[in-house]
Write an enzyme that holds these catalytic residues in place. Sequence first.
Site, PDB file in Angstrom:
ATOM      1  N   THR A 156      44.601  28.871  43.643  1.00  0.00           N
ATOM      2  CA  THR A 156      44.913  30.160  42.967  1.00  0.00           C
ATOM      3  C   THR A 156      46.112  30.101  42.049  1.00  0.00           C
ATOM      4  OG1 THR A 156      44.847  32.633  42.867  1.00  0.00           O
ATOM      5  CG2 THR A 156      45.799  31.205  45.001  1.00  0.00           C
TER       6      THR A 156
ATOM      7  N   SER B 216      49.937  37.658  49.448  1.00  0.00           N
ATOM      8  CA  SER B 216      49.104  38.165  50.367  1.00  0.00           C
ATOM      9  C   SER B 216      48.869  36.997  51.332  1.00  0.00           C
ATOM     10  CB  SER B 216      47.657  38.617  49.876  1.00  0.00           C
ATOM     11  OG  SER B 216      46.983  37.607  49.498  1.00  0.00           O
TER      12      SER B 216
ATOM     13  N   TYR C 254      46.142  35.884  52.254  1.00  0.00           N
ATOM     14  CA  TYR C 254      45.237  34.856  51.489  1.00  0.00           C
ATOM     15  C   TYR C 254      45.894  33.958  50.368  1.00  0.00           C
ATOM     16  CZ  TYR C 254      42.634  33.440  47.398  1.00  0.00           C
ATOM     17  OH  TYR C 254      42.317  32.594  46.228  1.00  0.00           O
ATOM     18  N   HIS C 255      46.597  34.611  49.634  1.00  0.00           N
ATOM     19  CA  HIS C 255      47.291  33.693  48.632  1.00  0.00           C
ATOM     20  C   HIS C 255      48.260  32.553  49.278  1.00  0.00           C
ATOM     21  CE1 HIS C 255      46.125  36.985  45.990  1.00  0.00           C
ATOM     22  NE2 HIS C 255      46.012  35.672  45.016  1.00  0.00           N
TER      23      HIS C 255
ATOM     24  N   LYS D 290      46.460  29.435  50.446  1.00  0.00           N
ATOM     25  CA  LYS D 290      46.236  28.483  49.214  1.00  0.00           C
ATOM     26  C   LYS D 290      47.496  27.623  48.868  1.00  0.00           C
ATOM     27  CE  LYS D 290      41.891  29.651  48.008  1.00  0.00           C
ATOM     28  NZ  LYS D 290      40.776  29.192  47.378  1.00  0.00           N
TER      29      LYS D 290
HETATM   30  N1  USQ Z   1      43.833  46.181  40.946  1.00  0.00           N
HETATM   31  C1  USQ Z   1      43.749  47.669  40.244  1.00  0.00           C
HETATM   32  N2  USQ Z   1      42.670  48.438  40.559  1.00  0.00           N
HETATM   33  C2  USQ Z   1      41.581  47.999  41.123  1.00  0.00           C
HETATM   34  C3  USQ Z   1      41.649  46.663  41.801  1.00  0.00           C
HETATM   35  C4  USQ Z   1      42.908  45.779  41.343  1.00  0.00           C
HETATM   36  O1  USQ Z   1      44.763  48.102  39.581  1.00  0.00           O
HETATM   37  O2  USQ Z   1      40.730  48.675  41.308  1.00  0.00           O
HETATM   38  C5  USQ Z   1      45.157  45.450  40.641  1.00  0.00           C
HETATM   39  C6  USQ Z   1      45.629  45.019  41.886  1.00  0.00           C
HETATM   40  O3  USQ Z   1      46.617  45.750  42.406  1.00  0.00           O
HETATM   41  C7  USQ Z   1      46.218  43.570  41.305  1.00  0.00           C
HETATM   42  C8  USQ Z   1      45.363  43.099  40.183  1.00  0.00           C
HETATM   43  O4  USQ Z   1      44.668  44.375  39.926  1.00  0.00           O
HETATM   44  O5  USQ Z   1      47.615  44.183  40.733  1.00  0.00           O
HETATM   45  C9  USQ Z   1      44.448  42.042  40.500  1.00  0.00           C
HETATM   46  O6  USQ Z   1      43.738  42.470  41.843  1.00  0.00           O
HETATM   47  P1  USQ Z   1      42.393  41.726  41.942  1.00  0.00           P
HETATM   48  O7  USQ Z   1      41.755  42.283  43.269  1.00  0.00           O
HETATM   49  O8  USQ Z   1      41.507  41.469  40.891  1.00  0.00           O
HETATM   50  O9  USQ Z   1      42.853  40.037  42.095  1.00  0.00           O
HETATM   51  P2  USQ Z   1      43.456  39.400  43.592  1.00  0.00           P
HETATM   52  O10 USQ Z   1      43.772  40.134  44.507  1.00  0.00           O
HETATM   53  O11 USQ Z   1      44.880  38.750  42.885  1.00  0.00           O
HETATM   54  O12 USQ Z   1      42.439  38.137  43.756  1.00  0.00           O
HETATM   55  C10 USQ Z   1      41.706  37.558  43.000  1.00  0.00           C
HETATM   56  C11 USQ Z   1      40.401  36.905  43.814  1.00  0.00           C
HETATM   57  C12 USQ Z   1      41.277  35.675  44.397  1.00  0.00           C
HETATM   58  C13 USQ Z   1      42.017  35.003  43.379  1.00  0.00           C
HETATM   59  C14 USQ Z   1      42.871  35.594  42.523  1.00  0.00           C
HETATM   60  C15 USQ Z   1      43.579  34.753  41.376  1.00  0.00           C
HETATM   61  O13 USQ Z   1      40.003  37.573  44.671  1.00  0.00           O
HETATM   62  O14 USQ Z   1      40.245  34.996  45.048  1.00  0.00           O
HETATM   63  O15 USQ Z   1      42.652  33.682  43.989  1.00  0.00           O
HETATM   64  O16 USQ Z   1      42.090  36.754  42.085  1.00  0.00           O
HETATM   65  S1  USQ Z   1      45.026  35.467  40.876  1.00  0.00           S
HETATM   66  O17 USQ Z   1      45.059  37.123  40.990  1.00  0.00           O
HETATM   67  O18 USQ Z   1      45.520  35.043  39.561  1.00  0.00           O
HETATM   68  O19 USQ Z   1      46.010  35.129  42.146  1.00  0.00           O
END
Ligand code: USQ
Length: 402
Positions: free
Chosen positions: A152, A194, A196-197, A200
Amino acid sequence: MNLTNRKKKVFVLGGDGFCGWPTSLHLSNLGHEVTIIDNLSRRNIDNELEAESLTPIQPIGTRLKVWEEVSGNKIGFYNVNLAEDYEQLLHLLKTEKPDAIVHFAEQRSAPYSMKSSKHKRYTVNNNMNVTHNVLCAMVESGLDSHLVHLGTMGVYGYGTAGMKIPEGYLDIEVKAETGERIEQQILYPTNPGSIYHMTKSQDQLLFQYYNKNDNLRITDLHQGIVWGTNTKETNLDERLINRFDYDGDYGTVLNRFLMQAAVGYPITVHGTGGQTRAFIHIQDTVRCIELALENAPTRDERVMIFNQMTETHRVNDLAKLVSEMTDGDIAYVSNPRKEAAENELHVKNDLFLSKGLKPTTLQEGLLREVTDIAKQYAYRADHSKIPATSTWTKEQKPGIPE
Ligand code: USQ
């Protein structure tokens, strides 16, 4: 014969999931002999959370049968808990001797990993044990398989030190005791947001160690947030449809925004929406796995790390884009996560571009396609599952619109 492009025997660990399923079909379509190993844990989590995929995904048996009907290709399947059944994994490696192992078999939701001690412990136990079992079994079997792991972008954290985030390795210069300046490359300092992260991030150390000690050939893909749902292959028959997660734990931001607008729910921006993140379309995910398999490292090369993302966007900009496209309302809700309210993000992705990736960027047509799917299955949506209720600390509040 071009050895890099020959047909391979490929294990896809976690091949029933959101990235694993379309990847399995894509590799099978390219002529590779694909075997899925999966314990269907993601389907069990659906039961636990009482939140299903918006799209009606079929049982794995139906999926495989339909794929054979549609493509003429067989995909094998073994139901194995890779975190616990080491002997079974070892046996499968020794008997099937895959050329490559694509590893998606980890609990991938950050909010799910933060729900409670139970969920933190499950995520750590599952993710760390699967990765370590795979590495151990590769060594014990004596196979020279190429491991391609889905990591990730979150291992880097989402900050920037005034430079683009490199692909895995950071150039540093240290001053030795003699006064001499020595240049080195180290793993980019990890800064997970997190549990989870964090798993990784730990995976990276396991890879570095096994690569150094046992010369395992490993590619680690630091992927951004995936958007979209179907690929060329999952579109061939409705029964091959991919998952579409929209709930507060598994739904990722852009797909959630598109779904929320499609079902008439407010677009839930956490905090100010100043968070900038990296994105990739699901069609590019499967293409990147194909490219990673074609470009395997040799036994004396270090772990190969690619940044698997095509663009960066600010959450609030995405919300505005979706709102303008659909006339949906935006709700600025409390941020349930402990993360920077605002950040810049600049990322290098030259490696995949140099290998031939042609990025699919955020065009209206593809955004509409996701909205159309969400509208088509809107009758399956449970609105009570939309808000993000898993909080990072006791002080944080759930992201529920007023
Ligand atoms: N967010 C909002 N509103 C929502 C959902 C999320 O504002 O309804 C915000 C979150 O607070 C965060 C961002 O959007 O700042 C991204 O959240 P996300 O749920 O889209 O992504 P994340 O939890 O980081 O995880 C997802 C995948 C994970 C992968 C990661 C890549 O579930 O498996 O590793 O994206 S990365 O984000 O580049 O680390």
